[in-house]
Design a protein around this motif. Structure first.
Motif, PDB file in Angstrom:
ATOM      1  N   GLU A  10      18.605 -17.289  12.111  1.00  0.00           N
ATOM      2  CA  GLU A  10      19.799 -18.102  11.891  1.00  0.00           C
ATOM      3  C   GLU A  10      20.891 -17.251  11.220  1.00  0.00           C
ATOM      4  O   GLU A  10      20.805 -16.024  11.211  1.00  0.00           O
ATOM      5  N   SER A  11      21.925 -17.900  10.670  1.00  0.00           N
ATOM      6  CA  SER A  11      23.041 -17.158  10.078  1.00  0.00           C
ATOM      7  C   SER A  11      23.876 -18.107   9.253  1.00  0.00           C
ATOM      8  O   SER A  11      23.809 -19.340   9.441  1.00  0.00           O
ATOM      9  N   THR A  35      17.652 -18.838  16.813  1.00  0.00           N
ATOM     10  CA  THR A  35      18.289 -20.053  16.307  1.00  0.00           C
ATOM     11  C   THR A  35      17.825 -21.254  17.115  1.00  0.00           C
ATOM     12  O   THR A  35      17.528 -21.125  18.309  1.00  0.00           O
ATOM     13  N   ARG A  40      25.959 -23.780  16.942  1.00  0.00           N
ATOM     14  CA  ARG A  40      26.439 -23.742  15.557  1.00  0.00           C
ATOM     15  C   ARG A  40      27.268 -22.500  15.275  1.00  0.00           C
ATOM     16  O   ARG A  40      28.005 -22.453  14.293  1.00  0.00           O
ATOM     17  N   TYR A  41      27.138 -21.477  16.124  1.00  0.00           N
ATOM     18  CA  TYR A  41      27.768 -20.184  15.852  1.00  0.00           C
ATOM     19  C   TYR A  41      28.727 -19.811  16.984  1.00  0.00           C
ATOM     20  O   TYR A  41      28.333 -19.150  17.959  1.00  0.00           O
ATOM     21  N   THR A  56      13.387 -22.697  14.339  1.00  0.00           N
ATOM     22  CA  THR A  56      13.413 -21.797  13.182  1.00  0.00           C
ATOM     23  C   THR A  56      12.884 -22.441  11.909  1.00  0.00           C
ATOM     24  O   THR A  56      12.655 -21.752  10.917  1.00  0.00           O
ATOM     25  N   SER A  77      17.782 -12.971   6.927  1.00  0.00           N
ATOM     26  CA  SER A  77      18.618 -14.149   7.167  1.00  0.00           C
ATOM     27  C   SER A  77      19.738 -14.173   6.141  1.00  0.00           C
ATOM     28  O   SER A  77      19.504 -13.985   4.939  1.00  0.00           O
ATOM     29  N   SER A  79      21.432 -16.892   5.799  1.00  0.00           N
ATOM     30  CA  SER A  79      21.560 -18.321   5.517  1.00  0.00           C
ATOM     31  C   SER A  79      20.605 -18.722   4.400  1.00  0.00           C
ATOM     32  O   SER A  79      19.407 -18.423   4.449  1.00  0.00           O
ATOM     33  N   VAL A 183      22.494 -28.525   8.787  1.00  0.00           N
ATOM     34  CA  VAL A 183      21.245 -27.904   9.235  1.00  0.00           C
ATOM     35  C   VAL A 183      20.169 -28.932   9.520  1.00  0.00           C
ATOM     36  O   VAL A 183      18.979 -28.588   9.604  1.00  0.00           O
TER      37      VAL A 183
END
Length: 899
Positions: A10-11, A35, A40-41, A56, A77, A79, A183
């Motif tokens: 993720e990020s 992810t 989301r990105y 994830t 990560s 995040s 999330v």
């Protein structure tokens, strides 16, 4: 060069996640991101990373992904929500990683707080709540305000400052769902934390090979309460070098206490009056573009350091840099569609990074967390001021246009359509209309709300506004008061505090109802009334503080009247007296100043409301009712006088100046009396200070604060008088603003001086031996001897001359006892036999004699009792008016509910 694969779990969405992927590629790694939701990105569309979809939230699923990658060098990560999963997967794959259990403890802020507390790390008082009942039970024992936040949150999501129990319960409900839309994580556990007053900082830490390295200490800038959105950072924090050196190991100790022995950590803390307090430790790289700014200032890529560390390379701390850096963010001011967003200027050489965090056409919502940011700028220079100025100048150039919904647009226009057309230049607004600060503006807002209550009750009673509209507005005013006006914190006020306040009411009650609020009044009579409410409150408060000082003076005077001490004239010993006699003198002088304050308060009888802009109104209002509901006796008789005159303020500041002058003179005496040469009194250690160089020195420095405060109070009077002088006799900014604003400064300085004086009087001790030693040679008794000689028929001037000649012939080389004996032999039957006899002989003209002192104490007690009752009576009148006003407000609201 292909150094293998690097997997990102993720990020983060607005920080360094995208940049880490790019840097991994530059360093020769093949970047992958796993992810569960690529949407989301947005940056993944043009990313060099290979995107893998998987669950994830399941470490086993991520292990399955990692096992398929060729030559996997590292896993990381950016995040908060996935650092634990990344560490578990890396550990399972035999790759460098922090201890997953330590990460789990850190990510659960309740467990983190418990562990820090167990290891004696200073943190706020913290309680765990899983239900509204828990919140209520916690608040029953807690001191407000408190901070409510999710146990596993990030980026200030769901974090709120709450000044009331109702606000805390509402914040609890918000916090429980705050992470769902980000999330898809519920937050059943919520923390209720003690709010720590103080400036906020962060320490950026790297742990490696058993050592903890601090890259630096940063100062935070926060957006408006009740949220905790970070809107800027300064590096290095503007603190003395010794403080920075002490804070680095303080932060490192918290990291070590949590078992974090590998990787970056972001430590947030507050410096309170008692010292630094850890707020939380985050087991990951800092967000908010901090690594980017640090990379520029330290000359080393922090992102590269992270990637190399997790790929198994040794960590080398960057060398300290002489450069400074600053980050500034722009927040969205309202929700809606982002029609335009961009910088109107090109970055200077001192702005190496500036970027947009939102895109035109995007829907913007106000969340009260990191997602409210729309742009950032990083400034780097040789000194912090230059770096901060560069970043702020870039952010100030942002052009932003958000298309709001029709309801929001209507509400924005509700505060007077004529005012809405005036847009103050940004530079002028920063100087003259800073964002609302409740700590500074809260008192004025309370006065504004009180006036609104009285005004709306009067309008409704006169039939000028419907009771339904008045009741609805009053309900919203009460709600604003209950929350301490926190929803206005940080709000722009380009046309002043009042219009920002009225706009908020319009948002809550609707523009149509709010439009009635300003009927038959102007900001001119509003400001004049607010200024009188502020003045009378300040004068009454100062009177109460003087009462406390007088009480201490009277108590010590009775205790010390039996002692013998020198009375001085021009710092020379004059006569035997007593400390009690001196303190009674100060008591009576303060009493007269207090009476002047009460005369001023009695003279503030007329309420300016109804005068409008200076020409009254054509509406059939009842200004007497408004006046009475605010604790005034009468309305103003002349509308020009009502908005133009500020004589009460000048009179009040004049009295304040007189009080501060008196206290300064007393402090001067006390300071002299603490010297070794006089040694008449001693000050306890907790009211004194030491010397930074001289170990034997004891500084009664609080007395210097009392003396110094007088300059502030006198300056306030001169400033107000100068502003009022030559201003037109009508409403004017010189008079209403610059003529009244010094009051708060004067009140604070005078309050400080009175409280410090009370403490000194209450706790100083008298050096009885030293006081007597200064009088033992008998010379101070010669005035009484001369008067006794005159009572036997010798003209006083001749007696004065004869005794003066005798005193001159006394040898200073002889002992004190010898000089006293020689005087007694020359003045047999005239010189008092003891210092007590001499002191008690001085019983006329208000002298220190016992009979005279007893009379003074009796009079002082009577005056004190009467003045205390007078002060209480003044305050009681205002309280009764407030109770009547609140009762009428309640009746209006209840009547509207019934219908």
């Amino acid at each position: 060069m292909n150094r293998g694969s690097f997997l990102f779990v993720e990020s983060n969405t607005t920080g360094t996640g995208e940049l880490l992927i790019k840097r991994a590629s530059v360093l020769g790694f093949e970047p992958y991101i796993v992810t569960r939701n690529p949407a989301r990105y947005p940056f993944l569309k043009d990313s060099v990373a290979h995107v893998i979809e998987a669950e994830t939230r399941s470490p086993d699923d991520v292990i399955g992904v990692a096992a398929k990658l060729r030559r996997l060098a590292g896993i990381y990560s950016s995040s908060d929500y996935f650092v634990e999963a990344a560490s578990r997967v890396a550990t399972a794959m035999g790759l460098p990683a922090p201890n997953p259990e330590a990460i789990a403890t850190c990510r659960n802020k309740w467990k983190q707080a418990s562990e820090l507390q167990r290891q004696s790390i200073t943190i706020p008082e913290t309680r765990l709540a899983t239900s509204v009942r828990d919140v209520e039970n916690i608040l029953a024992q807690a001191t407000l305000p408190v901070v409510v936040k999710p146990v596993s949150g990030s980026g200030s999501s769901g974090v709120r400052l709450c000044a009331t129990a109702a606000a805390a319960i509402k914040a609890f409900e918000i916090a429980r769902v705050a992470l769902l839309d980000q999330v898809d994580l519920p937050s059943p556990d919520i923390l209720i934390q003690q709010y720590i007053e103080g400036k906020e900082y962060s320490a950026e830490i790297f742990a490696y090979d058993g050592a903890v390295h601090c890259l630096g200490i940063l100062a935070k800038h926060k957006g408006p309460a009740p949220c905790f959105v970070e809107v800027g950072h300064d590096f290095p924090a503007p603190l003395p070098e010794p403080s920075l050196k002490e804070l680095a190991p303080f932060a490192a100790r918290a990291v070590s206490a949590l078992g974090l022995k590998f990787g970056p950590a972001h430590v947030e803390f507050v410096i309170a009056e008692s010292g630094p307090v850890i707020i939380e430790v985050n087991p990951r790289l800092a967000g908010g573009m901090i690594p980017v700014m640090l990379s520029h200032t330290l000359g080393t890529s922090i992102l590269d350091m992270v990637i190399k560390l997790y790929a198994g390379e040794a960590f080398t701390p960057p060398r300290a840099s002489a450069r400074a850096g600053a980050i500034r963010f722009r927040l969205a001011h309202t929700s809606g569609k982002l029609k335009r967003l961009g910088f109107s200027r090109n970055p200077e050489s001192t702005v190496p990074e500036a970027g947009l965090l939102k895109s035109e056409g995007e829907e913007v919502n106000i969340y009260g967390d990191f997602r409210d940011r729309v742009a950032y700028a990083v400034g780097v220079a040789d000194d912090l001021d230059a770096a901060a100025t560069a970043a702020q100048r870039m952010i100030d150039s942002i052009v932003i246009d958000i298309e709001t919904t029709s309801d929001e647009a209507d509400n924005k226009q509700a505060a007077g359509s004529n005012e809405g057309g005036w847009n103050l230049h940004p530079e002028a607004m920063k100087l003259l209309a800073p964002p609302i600060d409740i700590s500074r503006d809260g008192r004025l807002l309370h006065y504004q709300a009180a006036i609104d209550e009285a005004h709306l009750v009067m309008l409704a009673d006169q039939g000028l506004v419907s009771q339904a509209a008045a009741a609805d507005l009053l309900k919203n005013i009460l709600a604003l008061q209950a929350e301490g006006f926190q929803s206005l914190e940080g709000r722009d006020a380009p046309r002043g505090l009042y219009l920002a306040y009225e706009t908020e009411l319009a948002t809550r009650a609707g523009p149509e109802k709010a439009g009635w609020l300003h009927l038959a009044r102007s900001r001119n009579d509003l400001n004049a009334t607010i200024s009188l409410l502020a003045l009378r409150e300040a004068a009454c408060f100062i009177s109460q503080e003087i009462g406390t000082a007088q009480d201490a003076l009277l108590l010590r005077a009775e205790e010390a009247s039996r002692l013998v001490a020198p009375l001085f004239s021009q710092y020379q010993i004059a006569l035997p007296g007593s400390p009690g006699h001196y303190l009674l003198g100060v008591f009576f002088a303060l009493g007269r100043e207090r009476q002047r304050l009460h005369c001023l308060l009695e003279d503030i009888r007329n309420c300016p409301m109804g005068a409008g802009a200076g020409g009254g109104t054509s509406m059939p209002i009842d200004p007497l009712k408004t006046a009475n509901l605010l604790g005034f006796e009468l309305p103003s008789f002349n509308s020009i006088d009502a908005v133009a005159s500020r004589d009460h303020h000048l009179q009040g500041l004049s009295v304040f100046a007189g009080i501060s002058t008196l206290l300064s003179r007393v402090a001067q005496d006390l300071q002299v009396w603490t010297t070794r040469e006089f040694a008449l009194i001693d000050v306890p250690h907790n009211l004194a200070g030491g010397s930074s160089m001289l170990p034997q020195k004891k500084n009664p420095f609080l007395l210097e604060h009392i003396k110094g405060s007088a300059s502030t109070v006198i300056g306030a009077y001169v400033s107000a008088a100068t502003a009022t002088c030559k201003s037109p006799f009508s409403n004017s900014i010189e008079t209403s603003n610059y003529g009244c604003s010094p009051l708060g400064l004067a009140e604070d300085a005078l309050k400080r001086a009175i409280i410090l004086t009370s403490l000194m009087v209450k706790f100083m001790s008298f050096n009885e031996r030293s006081m007597r030693e200064n009088l033992e040679d008998g010379s101070s008794m010669t005035a009484v001897a001369a008067e006794r000689m005159a009572s036997r028929g010798i003209p006083f001037r001749k007696a004065h001359t004869l005794i003066g000649e005798i005193a001159k012939r006394l040898s200073l080389d002889s002992s004190v006892a010898e000089r006293r004996s020689e005087l007694a032999s020359h003045l047999a039957g005239l010189l008092p036999a003891s210092l007590e006899e001499c002191k008690d002989a001085l019983q006329f003209g208000g002298g220190p004699g016992k009979r005279s002192t007893d009379d003074q104490v009796s009079v002082a007690k009577s005056l004190f009792r009467d003045t205390q009752l007078k002060c209480a009576d003044i305050r009681e009148r205002w309280t009764r008016a407030e109770m009547r006003r609140k009762q009428r407000v309640k009746e209006l609201i209840d009547t509207h509910r019934a219908t």
